[in-house]
Design a protein around this motif. Structure first.
Motif, short mmCIF file in Angstrom:
data_model
loop_
_atom_site.label_atom_id
_atom_site.label_comp_id
_atom_site.label_asym_id
_atom_site.label_seq_id
_atom_site.Cartn_x
_atom_site.Cartn_y
_atom_site.Cartn_z
N GLU A 64 0.83 -1.21 0.00
CA GLU A 64 0.00 0.00 0.00
C GLU A 64 0.86 1.26 0.00
N VAL A 65 1.95 1.22 0.76
CA VAL A 65 2.85 2.38 0.83
C VAL A 65 3.57 2.56 -0.51
N ALA A 66 3.95 1.44 -1.14
CA ALA A 66 4.61 1.51 -2.44
C ALA A 66 3.67 2.12 -3.48
N GLU A 67 2.39 1.72 -3.44
CA GLU A 67 1.41 2.28 -4.37
C GLU A 67 1.22 3.77 -4.13
N MET A 68 1.19 4.17 -2.86
CA MET A 68 1.03 5.58 -2.52
C MET A 68 2.24 6.38 -3.01
N TYR A 69 3.43 5.82 -2.86
CA TYR A 69 4.64 6.48 -3.35
C TYR A 69 4.54 6.73 -4.86
N GLU A 70 4.10 5.71 -5.60
CA GLU A 70 3.98 5.84 -7.05
C GLU A 70 3.00 6.95 -7.42
N LYS A 71 1.89 7.02 -6.72
CA LYS A 71 0.90 8.07 -7.01
C LYS A 71 1.45 9.45 -6.70
N MET A 72 2.10 9.60 -5.53
CA MET A 72 2.63 10.89 -5.13
C MET A 72 3.77 11.33 -6.05
N ALA A 73 4.58 10.36 -6.48
CA ALA A 73 5.67 10.68 -7.41
C ALA A 73 5.10 11.15 -8.75
N TYR A 74 4.03 10.51 -9.19
CA TYR A 74 3.37 10.92 -10.44
C TYR A 74 2.79 12.33 -10.30
N ASP A 75 2.14 12.59 -9.17
CA ASP A 75 1.56 13.92 -8.93
C ASP A 75 2.64 14.99 -8.88
N PHE A 76 3.76 14.68 -8.23
CA PHE A 76 4.86 15.64 -8.11
C PHE A 76 5.48 15.92 -9.47
N GLU A 77 5.66 14.87 -10.25
CA GLU A 77 6.24 15.03 -11.59
C GLU A 77 5.33 15.90 -12.47
N SER A 78 4.03 15.65 -12.38
CA SER A 78 3.07 16.44 -13.16
C SER A 78 3.11 17.90 -12.76
N ALA A 79 3.18 18.16 -11.44
CA ALA A 79 3.23 19.52 -10.95
C ALA A 79 4.52 20.21 -11.36
N SER A 80 5.62 19.49 -11.32
CA SER A 80 6.92 20.06 -11.71
C SER A 80 6.93 20.43 -13.18
N GLU A 81 6.30 19.58 -14.00
CA GLU A 81 6.25 19.86 -15.43
C GLU A 81 5.40 21.10 -15.72
#
Length: 316
Positions: A64-81
């Motif tokens: 569950e934590v690994a899945e949350m990391y993947e989602k947050m990393a995706y959100d952060f990457e989108s925001a950075s772009e």
């Protein structure tokens, strides 16, 4: 003035929020999404810190934590772009220790930027940049150059980056994503997500009319191949956005009910300082004199004096 990071809300589709609000909403989202584990504010902040530092989480964490990391990393990457300036990436030769030199030899073979004319002599990008296929014999160094070139493109770069990673892995190279991300300063979860999408959908299965993000949402999901093909077809025929595709993927995985309603929302309007207004999901226990509470779904406002909700007048 430095632009502040804005992220897409985990609770309200398409709504941009600041970092502090995002983390609060992520806690609410995580507690609802991953009920098999106790989600706390401390855990959210710990994972977020890893994401921002581009550090991957430990191997022994819960799924569950690994899945949350993947989602947050995706959100952060989108925001950075969203906030990043569109600048071409020029690969430079960085000094490395003798121990690291051998491991990174292949990656460090690229020391200069690559021009489009030079690139297209060796690789075919296909219609709508949906592939990265060599026109003839190419070396592994050429594939690393393809990866570097992919980072400079504004559109279609995800396919090029992903195809480059897959080709290097298929050639027998190990730890490809880690090496490339370390050298080119990219997010591990982002690049690995690109590669998974490319593995799931080879060049012949890609449609230039669908954005890469649609393929990534479907390709990264743990679903049967037949179901993935059905979701791609649905995205085409129904003209679904990436967010809508994500909802269908989650529905197919049994993670949420069909057409899950949006949480009730209230606007707390600060009449003395508009910028301090906020949207919440619950009415506060006490309404202060400078606050006006508006029910966005019920289309009414709260009369504190009469302790009653008053419907807005709506003309035809």
């Amino acid at each position: 003035m430095k632009t502040k990071l804005e992220l897409f809300s985990p609770l309200h589709e398409g709504q941009l929020v600041n970092e502090a609000t995002y983390l609060k909403q992520m806690l609410t989202f995580a507690q609802e999404e991953w009920k098999g584990i106790t989600m706390t504010e401390t855990l959210i902040k710990k994972v977020w810190d890893k994401v921002k530092k581009n550090q991957y989480i430990e191997d022994n964490v819960a799924d569950e934590v690994a899945e949350m990391y993947e989602k947050m990393a995706y959100d952060f990457e989108s925001a950075s772009e969203l906030m990043a300036d569109k600048e071409p990436v020029i690969v430079t030769d960085n000094p490395v220790s003798e121990e690291s030199q051998e491991k990174l030899e292949l990656v460090q073979s690229v020391t200069e930027g690559l021009e489009l004319s030079s690139f297209t002599q060796k690789f075919d990008l296909g219609a709508g940049m949906t592939q990265c296929v060599p026109k003839g014999e190419v070396s592994m160094q050429d594939w690393v150059k393809a990866f570097a070139f992919g980072l400079t493109l504004e559109s279609g770069s995800q396919w090029i980056i992903g195809d480059s990673v897959v080709a290097l892995e298929n050639a027998g190279h190990e730890d490809v994503v880690n090496q490339l991300c370390a050298q080119f300063k990219k997010s591990y979860s982002t690049v690995s997500g690109y590669a998974r999408a490319c593995k799931a959908f080879p060049a012949k299965q890609r449609d230039a009319m669908l954005p890469f993000t649609v393929y990534r949402e479907i390709g990264n999901a743990d679903l049967p191949e037949k179901k993935k093909a059905q979701l791609v077809e649905a995205a085409k025929t129904e003209k679904l956005s990436s967010q809508e595709v994500r909802g269908k993927v989650r529905e197919a995985q049994g993670k949420e009910e069909k057409q899950k309603p949006m949480p009730h929302r209230f606007l707390i309007l600060n009449v003395e300082n508009w910028s301090n207004s906020e949207i919440v999901t619950q009415v506060p226990d006490e309404v202060e004199a400078h606050q006006l509470i508006i029910d966005l779904q019920g289309k009414s406002w709260f009369d504190a004096g009469g302790n009653d909700w008053i419907q807005f007048l709506r003309g035809e």
